[in-house]
Design a protein around this motif. Structure first.
Motif, PDB file in Angstrom:
ATOM      1  N   LEU A   5       0.828  -1.195   0.000  1.00  0.00           N
ATOM      2  CA  LEU A   5       0.000   0.000   0.000  1.00  0.00           C
ATOM      3  C   LEU A   5       0.866   1.250   0.000  1.00  0.00           C
ATOM      4  N   ARG A   6       0.297   2.352  -0.423  1.00  0.00           N
ATOM      5  CA  ARG A   6       1.041   3.614  -0.533  1.00  0.00           C
ATOM      6  C   ARG A   6       1.171   4.283   0.830  1.00  0.00           C
ATOM      7  N   ARG A   7       2.392   4.727   1.172  1.00  0.00           N
ATOM      8  CA  ARG A   7       2.636   5.440   2.432  1.00  0.00           C
ATOM      9  C   ARG A   7       2.390   6.936   2.198  1.00  0.00           C
ATOM     10  N   SER A   8       1.252   7.436   2.692  1.00  0.00           N
ATOM     11  CA  SER A   8       0.878   8.825   2.424  1.00  0.00           C
ATOM     12  C   SER A   8       0.465   9.604   3.668  1.00  0.00           C
ATOM     13  N   LEU A   9       0.415   8.960   4.842  1.00  0.00           N
ATOM     14  CA  LEU A   9      -0.089   9.612   6.051  1.00  0.00           C
ATOM     15  C   LEU A   9       1.037  10.047   6.973  1.00  0.00           C
ATOM     16  N   GLY A  10       0.973  11.318   7.417  1.00  0.00           N
ATOM     17  CA  GLY A  10       1.919  11.821   8.406  1.00  0.00           C
ATOM     18  C   GLY A  10       1.327  11.777   9.798  1.00  0.00           C
ATOM     19  N   VAL A  11       2.014  12.428  10.767  1.00  0.00           N
ATOM     20  CA  VAL A  11       1.561  12.409  12.165  1.00  0.00           C
ATOM     21  C   VAL A  11       0.178  13.044  12.306  1.00  0.00           C
ATOM     22  N   PHE A  12      -0.013  14.194  11.698  1.00  0.00           N
ATOM     23  CA  PHE A  12      -1.287  14.908  11.861  1.00  0.00           C
ATOM     24  C   PHE A  12      -2.452  14.068  11.346  1.00  0.00           C
ATOM     25  N   ASP A  13      -2.313  13.520  10.137  1.00  0.00           N
ATOM     26  CA  ASP A  13      -3.392  12.705   9.578  1.00  0.00           C
ATOM     27  C   ASP A  13      -3.637  11.459  10.422  1.00  0.00           C
ATOM     28  N   ALA A  14      -2.573  10.840  10.940  1.00  0.00           N
ATOM     29  CA  ALA A  14      -2.736   9.647  11.778  1.00  0.00           C
ATOM     30  C   ALA A  14      -3.479   9.984  13.066  1.00  0.00           C
ATOM     31  N   VAL A  15      -3.147  11.135  13.687  1.00  0.00           N
ATOM     32  CA  VAL A  15      -3.855  11.569  14.898  1.00  0.00           C
ATOM     33  C   VAL A  15      -5.325  11.829  14.595  1.00  0.00           C
ATOM     34  N   ALA A  71       3.273  -2.964   9.163  1.00  0.00           N
ATOM     35  CA  ALA A  71       2.482  -3.533   8.082  1.00  0.00           C
ATOM     36  C   ALA A  71       1.019  -3.501   8.475  1.00  0.00           C
ATOM     37  N   SER A  72       0.130  -3.555   7.479  1.00  0.00           N
ATOM     38  CA  SER A  72      -1.300  -3.565   7.761  1.00  0.00           C
ATOM     39  C   SER A  72      -1.666  -4.815   8.551  1.00  0.00           C
ATOM     40  N   GLY A  73      -2.609  -4.656   9.492  1.00  0.00           N
ATOM     41  CA  GLY A  73      -3.089  -5.801  10.247  1.00  0.00           C
ATOM     42  C   GLY A  73      -3.025  -5.639  11.742  1.00  0.00           C
ATOM     43  N   ARG A 202      -6.848   2.195  14.876  1.00  0.00           N
ATOM     44  CA  ARG A 202      -6.839   2.529  13.461  1.00  0.00           C
ATOM     45  C   ARG A 202      -5.455   2.981  13.025  1.00  0.00           C
ATOM     46  N   ILE A 203      -4.742   3.671  13.914  1.00  0.00           N
ATOM     47  CA  ILE A 203      -3.415   4.168  13.560  1.00  0.00           C
ATOM     48  C   ILE A 203      -2.459   3.001  13.353  1.00  0.00           C
ATOM     49  N   ALA A 204      -2.502   2.025  14.251  1.00  0.00           N
ATOM     50  CA  ALA A 204      -1.602   0.876  14.140  1.00  0.00           C
ATOM     51  C   ALA A 204      -1.933   0.008  12.934  1.00  0.00           C
ATOM     52  N   THR A 205      -3.242  -0.198  12.661  1.00  0.00           N
ATOM     53  CA  THR A 205      -3.611  -1.050  11.540  1.00  0.00           C
ATOM     54  C   THR A 205      -3.308  -0.392  10.201  1.00  0.00           C
ATOM     55  N   LEU A 206      -3.040   0.925  10.199  1.00  0.00           N
ATOM     56  CA  LEU A 206      -2.646   1.611   8.972  1.00  0.00           C
ATOM     57  C   LEU A 206      -1.128   1.698   8.840  1.00  0.00           C
TER      58      LEU A 206
END
Length: 419
Positions: A5-15, A71-73, A202-206
């Motif tokens: 999967l594409r890595r596109s999320l930073g800290v702000f989006d993850a929070v 990794a996802s999961g 959700r943050i960890a599974t992403l």
């Protein structure tokens, strides 16, 4: 070859994704049944604090594991890598079934606030719409969640300010005026409120879609959890000061009732809209997380391999997302909101118990906090209403039996292949 999967999320989006999961679920759904279990405003706040402590321990375990295995999961991956395939599978199964119930609860919350007479139909429509959003890519989901969180926090701020500045507010209502109470009430309230804090998963599974996960995930999880705790405490104090714990425990729309009790009739429709938006935010992030765990389990053959497909353009697990959306839509058409909360809490607490057991194996310095987290999860899980415990244990047993049957068939097939 397995697509990534594409890595596109930073800290702000993850929070923001974590906040989108937690804020809506806790404030608008879990507060009322937790108040009924606690029987006292002070005990409700104590249960809230206990849930936050257990959640924080789980968050730290998840952060350490997610940095090691980006990794996802989520715990499905951690349990598999640290404890063995069965424990990873059981964690994934607990997560998928528990969070499917959470998705249904959030969808039904949308229906209850938008069109109570047609709550199930609205719930199904919400699931279909948000599955389509997730299908378009995780970055689009992050942007929509950002907008949802901003709206919800603004509504909650208005509720807190209008309640605490009302002439009817009385913090003396924090005392006991309900029918529950005691240590059992605190533990049950904490178990129900844990449902509200589980969004940091959700943050960890992403993990496979976060930039620099070793740095981003350990920062984003405690930040999201801390902000959520502050919001919950403020809202709980505001609502209790007007309604008291007994009336709060009976309420189906406690924040709207608090606004009405404060004399802010203009705020009631705003709260209804805010509740629906909050539940949509939770549902959006929940579907996102369940589909990623489904992807990971499909990659390992525990679910149909087709669910591991990644869309060539949008870079999302599109088969998994469609399958999850279909299942959640069916459940949302048939279940009850409050019954789903206890069932979901049991599954998620088992999931985090396995996460803590996995973290215990990392190094000796993590063993004490991991042991406390494991004990906390198990205590809260079995303090839930008996119906939730029995239903959750039965579903986990079905999953374990399915694993044993598949393992037996593989072993038999392996022996025949060598003959």
């Amino acid at each position: 070859m397995t697509q990534e999967l594409r890595r596109s999320l930073g800290v702000f989006d993850a929070v923001v994704i974590g906040l989108g999961s937690m804020v809506g679920a806790g404030v608008f759904v879990a507060l009322a049944p937790a108040a009924a279990a606690a029987g006292s405003g002070r005990l409700l706040l104590l249960g809230l604090g206990l849930a936050a402590v257990v959640a924080y321990g789980n968050a730290m375990a998840s952060a350490r594991l997610a940095a090691r295995y980006p990794a996802s999961g989520g715990t499905y991956v951690y349990g598999r890598e640290r404890l063995g395939p069965f424990w990873g599978y059981l964690a994934g199964w607990a997560f998928v079934v528990g969070k499917t119930a959470s998705c249904a609860a959030m969808a039904l919350t949308v229906g209850a606030y938008v069109w109570p007479e047609q709550a199930h139909a609205v719930a199904v429509a919400a699931v279909v719409a948000l599955t389509a959003v997730n299908y378009g890519g995780v970055q689009k989901s992050a942007w929509l969640t950002r907008a949802i969180v901003a709206v919800v926090l603004a509504v909650l701020t208005a509720v807190v300010v209008s309640s605490l500045t009302s002439a009817s507010a009385d913090l003396g209502r924090l005392g006991s005026d309900g029918s529950g109470g005691g240590a059992g009430g605190v533990l049950q309230a904490a178990g129900l409120l844990f449902f509200a804090f589980a969004g940091y998963a959700r943050i960890a599974t992403l993990g496979e879609e976060v930039r620099d996960p070793a740095r981003t995930i350990p920062r984003a999880i405690p930040m999201a959890l801390g902000i959520t705790l502050v919001v919950y405490v403020c809202v709980a104090l505001a609502v209790l000061s007007l309604l008291g714990v007994a009336e709060l425990g009976r309420a189906t729309a406690p924040l709207a009732d608090a606004a009405r009790a404060a004399g802010a009739e203009w705020l009631v429709p705003v709260v209804r809209v805010g509740a629906a938006v909050a539940a949509l935010g939770s549902l959006l992030a929940l579907i996102l997380g369940v589909s990623r765990t489904t992807l990971a389990m499909a990659r390992d053959g525990h679910l149909p391999r087709t669910l591991a497909a990644v869309h060539p353009r949008f870079q999302v697990p599109h088969h998994a997302e469609l399958a999850v959306g279909l299942v959640v839509a069916v459940v949302a058409a048939t279940v009850d909101v409050r019954g789903a909360i206890g069932f979901s809490s049991f599954g998620v607490l088992v999931y985090y118990a396995i996460a803590n057991a996995s973290a215990w194996t990392l190094s000796s310095r993590w063993r004490a906090p991991a042991a406390c987290g494991l004990a906390g999860c198990l205590v809260l899980a079995f303090a839930l209403p008996l119906s939730s415990v029995l239903a959750g244990a039965a579903v986990l047993a079905v999953g374990a039996a399915a694993y044993a049957v598949r393992a037996g068939l593989r072993e038999r097939g392996g022996r025949q292949g060598h003959d």
